[in-house]
Write an enzyme that holds these catalytic residues in place. Structure first.
Site, PDB file in Angstrom:
ATOM      1  N   TYR A  56       0.862  -1.189   0.000  1.00 43.65           N
ATOM      2  CA  TYR A  56       0.000   0.000   0.000  1.00 43.65           C
ATOM      3  C   TYR A  56       0.898   1.238   0.000  1.00 43.65           C
ATOM      4  O   TYR A  56       1.467   1.602   1.024  1.00 43.65           O
ATOM      5  CB  TYR A  56      -0.918   0.045   1.227  1.00 43.65           C
ATOM      6  CG  TYR A  56      -1.993  -1.029   1.289  1.00 43.65           C
ATOM      7  CD1 TYR A  56      -2.403  -1.736   0.167  1.00 43.65           C
ATOM      8  CD2 TYR A  56      -2.631  -1.314   2.490  1.00 43.65           C
ATOM      9  CE1 TYR A  56      -3.394  -2.697   0.242  1.00 43.65           C
ATOM     10  CE2 TYR A  56      -3.631  -2.270   2.569  1.00 43.65           C
ATOM     11  CZ  TYR A  56      -4.009  -2.964   1.439  1.00 43.65           C
ATOM     12  OH  TYR A  56      -4.998  -3.918   1.520  1.00 43.65           O
ATOM     13  N   LEU A 209     -18.222  -1.255   2.814  1.00 46.35           N
ATOM     14  CA  LEU A 209     -18.949  -0.164   2.144  1.00 46.35           C
ATOM     15  C   LEU A 209     -18.715  -0.219   0.639  1.00 46.35           C
ATOM     16  O   LEU A 209     -18.967   0.763  -0.075  1.00 46.35           O
ATOM     17  CB  LEU A 209     -18.513   1.192   2.705  1.00 46.35           C
ATOM     18  CG  LEU A 209     -18.784   1.363   4.199  1.00 46.35           C
ATOM     19  CD1 LEU A 209     -18.254   2.704   4.694  1.00 46.35           C
ATOM     20  CD2 LEU A 209     -20.277   1.248   4.480  1.00 46.35           C
ATOM     21  N   ARG A 211     -16.054  -0.012  -0.980  1.00 46.53           N
ATOM     22  CA  ARG A 211     -15.095   1.032  -1.360  1.00 46.53           C
ATOM     23  C   ARG A 211     -15.766   2.397  -1.477  1.00 46.53           C
ATOM     24  O   ARG A 211     -15.397   3.219  -2.305  1.00 46.53           O
ATOM     25  CB  ARG A 211     -14.381   0.647  -2.656  1.00 46.53           C
ATOM     26  CG  ARG A 211     -13.684  -0.717  -2.535  1.00 46.53           C
ATOM     27  CD  ARG A 211     -13.231  -1.227  -3.861  1.00 46.53           C
ATOM     28  NE  ARG A 211     -12.610  -2.545  -3.752  1.00 46.53           N
ATOM     29  CZ  ARG A 211     -11.326  -2.761  -3.424  1.00 46.53           C
ATOM     30  NH1 ARG A 211     -10.545  -1.750  -3.177  1.00 46.53           N
ATOM     31  NH2 ARG A 211     -10.861  -3.985  -3.355  1.00 46.53           N
ATOM     32  N   GLY A 212     -16.800   2.587  -0.683  1.00 51.97           N
ATOM     33  CA  GLY A 212     -17.506   3.873  -0.668  1.00 51.97           C
ATOM     34  C   GLY A 212     -18.785   3.840  -1.479  1.00 51.97           C
ATOM     35  O   GLY A 212     -19.664   4.674  -1.290  1.00 51.97           O
ATOM     36  N   SER A 215     -21.724   3.661   0.720  1.00 55.94           N
ATOM     37  CA  SER A 215     -21.565   4.443   1.956  1.00 55.94           C
ATOM     38  C   SER A 215     -22.650   5.494   2.114  1.00 55.94           C
ATOM     39  O   SER A 215     -22.816   6.068   3.180  1.00 55.94           O
ATOM     40  CB  SER A 215     -20.206   5.136   1.960  1.00 55.94           C
ATOM     41  OG  SER A 215     -20.180   6.147   0.952  1.00 55.94           O
TER      42      SER A 215
END
Ligand SMILES: NC(=O)c1ccc[n+]([C@@H]2O[C@H](COP(=O)([O-])OP(=O)(O)OC[C@H]3O[C@@H](n4cnc5c(N)ncnc54)[C@H](OP(=O)(O)O)[C@@H]3O)[C@@H](O)[C@H]2O)c1
Length: 334
Positions: A56, A209, A211-212, A215
């Site tokens: 990452y 979520l 990745r949003g 959300s």
């Protein structure tokens, strides 16, 4: 903070973990000071599990976590558990070229991670994707040697299917399987989750979520910056995106009736799926973190669960969860 135990052999952890990936990669620019403040706020609120990968931001994320832990109060630093993924091979340009699970490579990856983390051990260590050229027994065996030497406390797996999980568990105790699980990614329910349960292996769920996407904050016309994973993710493209956000609108109605947010509903749904599942929340700001932690106070009764599953039925999402080239690396999808 509520506590859950990762499998029959794993550690006790907070019922929500903090996934730190987006603080270094894949979701566009992140603010370093806010990232560290978010990790501190998570520790303050009782979150003990910090998830990362050595790839990452190519070491950036581990260095960030190291700095956050170094500057946190001693009490919360001592409670924190690191969960590290390794194995992804990168290019100078930032591309991904495959995975390396050879035993010598495993030990090399671990040595670099310990150095970056400034730690004498890693709490949970796992290969991000199995290396198709190396039997999983050899990769897991190498981590087991790191456990025996005291450099790693527990072994995890990531995105593997039931058969690979069995093979891994035959080599050494596996604490948890990290895998995508959300209202719109329920593929693990048929075979993988029952197998994990049979083997006494916990689940750390990511993409809770999506990745949003689910959300409640992702807008239909959102512009993504270059390099944002969602720019190539099938679920965020064109008609797929519009269809998937229609599902979110249906979920929003239920959330509003309960007086909670969409994200809290989605996280609470995963929390409701079993005491052996720990959602990893990808919050990058204190505001998003506070919202996510609020999900721990949301109780979903049978009527809520029925309404949620009617709003977002199994398999309702449009688009695969990764682009085709990345789907090919998912042992869990074979
Ligand atoms: N093993 C694997 O293969 C694998 C793969 C992917 C991730 N992971 C791990 O799982 C962790 C979580 O994954 P993820 O980041 O994809 O999960 P996620 O929680 O599904 O998505 C995080 C995204 O959701 C948005 N969001 C909106 N409201 C939020 C809220 N209240 N709380 C948290 N996020 C909110 C964030 O947007 P903004 O920041 O734009 O507000 C962020 O971009 C990662 O950090 C990583 O450690 C593992």
């Amino acid at each position: 903070m509520r506590i859950r135990t990762l499998g029959t052999t794993g550690p006790q952890v907070s019922a929500l973990g903090l996934g730190c990936m987006g603080m270094s990669a894949l979701y566009g620019e992140a603010d370093r000071a806010e990232s560290i403040a978010t990790i501190h706020a998570a520790l303050d609120t009782g979150i003990t599990l910090l998830d990362t990968g050595d790839f990452y931001g190519m070491g950036h994320n581990e260095l960030l976590i190291s700095e956050a832990l170094r500057t946190a109060p001693a009490a919360s630093r001592e409670q924190a558990l690191t969960s590290v993924k390794f194995g992804a091979l990168r290019t100078v340009e930032g591309g991904f070229t495959g995975y390396d699970g050879r035993p010598d490579a495993v030990k090399n990856f671990a040595a670099y991670s310990l150095q970056r983390l400034g730690a004498d051990h890693i709490d949970l260590y796992r290969i991000a994707r199995v290396d198709p050229d190396v039997p999983v027994e050899e990769t897991v065996g190498a981590i087991a040697e790191l456990v025996a030497a005291g450099h790693v406390r527990h072994i995890g797996m990531s995105e593997v299917g039931a058969e690979t999980l069995r093979r891994a568990a035959a080599v050494a105790p596996i604490a948890d399987l990290q895998i995508e699980y959300s209202l719109i990614s329920r593929g693990i329910e048929d075979e993988i989750l029952p197998t994990a349960r049979e083997l006494g292996i916990g689940v750390t769920a990511y993409g809770v979520l999506s990745r949003g996407l689910i959300s409640g904050h992702f807008t239909r016309d959102r512009q993504l910056s270059p390099g944002d994973f969602r720019g190539i993710s099938p679920r965020f493209q064109g008609e797929n995106l519009q269809h998937n956000l229609d599902l979110v609108d249906a979920l929003r109605k239920i959330a509003e009736q309960k007086g909670v947010s969409v994200a809290q509903t989605a996280i609470a749904w995963v929390l409701s799926r079993g005491e052996d599942i720990v959602p990893l929340i990808g919050a990058r700001t204190r505001e998003r973190l506070a919202e996510a932690v609020g999900a721990l106070d949301v109780t979903l009764d049978d009527a809520d669960l029925t309404a949620i599953e009617q709003a977002v039925p199994v398999g309702a999402a449009a688009g695969e969860r990764y682009p085709a080239a990345q789907m090919a690396h998912l042992d869990s999808e074979h």
